[in-house]
Design a protein around this motif. Sequence first.
Motif, PDB file in Angstrom:
ATOM      1  N   GLU A 104     -13.540  -1.686  -0.951  1.00  0.00           N
ATOM      2  CA  GLU A 104     -13.087  -0.535  -1.753  1.00  0.00           C
ATOM      3  C   GLU A 104     -12.212  -0.983  -2.919  1.00  0.00           C
ATOM      4  O   GLU A 104     -12.310  -0.431  -4.019  1.00  0.00           O
ATOM      5  CB  GLU A 104     -12.341   0.461  -0.867  1.00  0.00           C
ATOM      6  N   GLU A 105     -11.360  -1.982  -2.679  1.00  0.00           N
ATOM      7  CA  GLU A 105     -10.503  -2.492  -3.760  1.00  0.00           C
ATOM      8  C   GLU A 105     -11.354  -3.121  -4.860  1.00  0.00           C
ATOM      9  O   GLU A 105     -11.113  -2.903  -6.049  1.00  0.00           O
ATOM     10  CB  GLU A 105      -9.501  -3.520  -3.225  1.00  0.00           C
ATOM     11  N   THR A 165      -8.719   9.647  -6.816  1.00  0.00           N
ATOM     12  CA  THR A 165      -9.598   9.118  -5.766  1.00  0.00           C
ATOM     13  C   THR A 165      -8.952   7.912  -5.092  1.00  0.00           C
ATOM     14  O   THR A 165      -8.965   7.785  -3.867  1.00  0.00           O
ATOM     15  CB  THR A 165     -10.968   8.723  -6.361  1.00  0.00           C
ATOM     16  N   HIS A 166      -8.358   7.037  -5.903  1.00  0.00           N
ATOM     17  CA  HIS A 166      -7.742   5.837  -5.322  1.00  0.00           C
ATOM     18  C   HIS A 166      -6.518   6.187  -4.469  1.00  0.00           C
ATOM     19  O   HIS A 166      -6.247   5.493  -3.483  1.00  0.00           O
ATOM     20  CB  HIS A 166      -7.394   4.810  -6.388  1.00  0.00           C
ATOM     21  N   GLU A 223      -4.840  -3.932  -8.292  1.00  0.00           N
ATOM     22  CA  GLU A 223      -6.086  -4.215  -7.575  1.00  0.00           C
ATOM     23  C   GLU A 223      -6.265  -5.709  -7.345  1.00  0.00           C
ATOM     24  O   GLU A 223      -6.663  -6.135  -6.259  1.00  0.00           O
ATOM     25  CB  GLU A 223      -7.296  -3.664  -8.340  1.00  0.00           C
ATOM     26  N   GLY A 256     -10.028   8.924 -11.354  1.00  0.00           N
ATOM     27  CA  GLY A 256     -10.086   7.630 -10.662  1.00  0.00           C
ATOM     28  C   GLY A 256      -8.800   7.349  -9.898  1.00  0.00           C
ATOM     29  O   GLY A 256      -8.840   6.886  -8.747  1.00  0.00           O
ATOM     30  N   GLN A 261      -7.959   6.987  -1.186  1.00  0.00           N
ATOM     31  CA  GLN A 261      -8.391   5.745  -0.544  1.00  0.00           C
ATOM     32  C   GLN A 261      -7.199   4.948  -0.028  1.00  0.00           C
ATOM     33  O   GLN A 261      -7.247   4.385   1.064  1.00  0.00           O
ATOM     34  CB  GLN A 261      -9.170   4.866  -1.526  1.00  0.00           C
ATOM     35  N   THR A 262      -6.141   4.891  -0.817  1.00  0.00           N
ATOM     36  CA  THR A 262      -4.973   4.096  -0.436  1.00  0.00           C
ATOM     37  C   THR A 262      -4.313   4.659   0.819  1.00  0.00           C
ATOM     38  O   THR A 262      -3.833   3.901   1.664  1.00  0.00           O
ATOM     39  CB  THR A 262      -3.977   4.000  -1.612  1.00  0.00           C
ATOM     40  N   GLU A 312       0.837  -1.212   0.000  1.00  0.00           N
ATOM     41  CA  GLU A 312       0.000   0.000   0.000  1.00  0.00           C
ATOM     42  C   GLU A 312       0.869   1.258   0.000  1.00  0.00           C
ATOM     43  O   GLU A 312       0.559   2.232  -0.689  1.00  0.00           O
ATOM     44  CB  GLU A 312      -0.956   0.013   1.195  1.00  0.00           C
ATOM     45  N   THR A 350     -13.030  -0.351  -6.844  1.00  0.00           N
ATOM     46  CA  THR A 350     -12.066   0.294  -7.744  1.00  0.00           C
ATOM     47  C   THR A 350     -11.832  -0.577  -8.969  1.00  0.00           C
ATOM     48  O   THR A 350     -11.787  -0.078 -10.097  1.00  0.00           O
ATOM     49  CB  THR A 350     -10.741   0.573  -7.008  1.00  0.00           C
ATOM     50  N   ASP A 351     -11.707  -1.881  -8.767  1.00  0.00           N
ATOM     51  CA  ASP A 351     -11.504  -2.799  -9.887  1.00  0.00           C
ATOM     52  C   ASP A 351     -12.693  -2.745 -10.846  1.00  0.00           C
ATOM     53  O   ASP A 351     -12.517  -2.700 -12.066  1.00  0.00           O
ATOM     54  CB  ASP A 351     -11.288  -4.220  -9.361  1.00  0.00           C
TER      55      ASP A 351
END
Length: 167
Positions: free
Chosen positions: A146-147, A51-52, A114, A48, A55-56, A26, A150-151
């Motif tokens: 969440e992962e 945003t990720h 992901e 995207g 999140q990460t 991570e 995202t995928d």
Amino acid sequence: MGFFSKDIKSLNDLFVHQLQDIYYAEKQIVKSLPTMIEKASDPQLKQGFTTHLQQTRTHVQRLEKVFEMHDAAIKAVDCPAIDGIIREANEVAGEVDDPSVLDAALAAAAQAVEHYEIARYGTLIAWARQLGRDDCAAVLKETLEEEKATDRKLSELAETQVNLRAA
């Protein structure tokens, strides 16, 4: 400590080792996403990735919480798998001149990341439950969901826009 080293004697040891592995992964993802954001030309792909990245950073904090909940030292161990996925993504991106094709390559690389994360978090959740740590499993499940989301978003974006433009 190698993956199958004598330092791993129990499922708990393996659980902690895999926490350390995904923690490293991570943190490496946090380091690489800004480059992917910069290289992406598709606005939705760029958003995207942005945003990720946010999140990460939260995923890193959740992992730190799980370490604390489990009374384990917050520590990262090298993760050759994520290093290889990131290295391959960088090599492929370095070979692509067409921005549309580069976006397709970046989306594919992000999905490889992901899929690795989904596999790791799923395993960690199963092990946490086996160890009687449903509290840790619940925190890890938030990240897993969440992962997966995202995928799904990356698949949809690739199939409806990015890959079509690259073709």
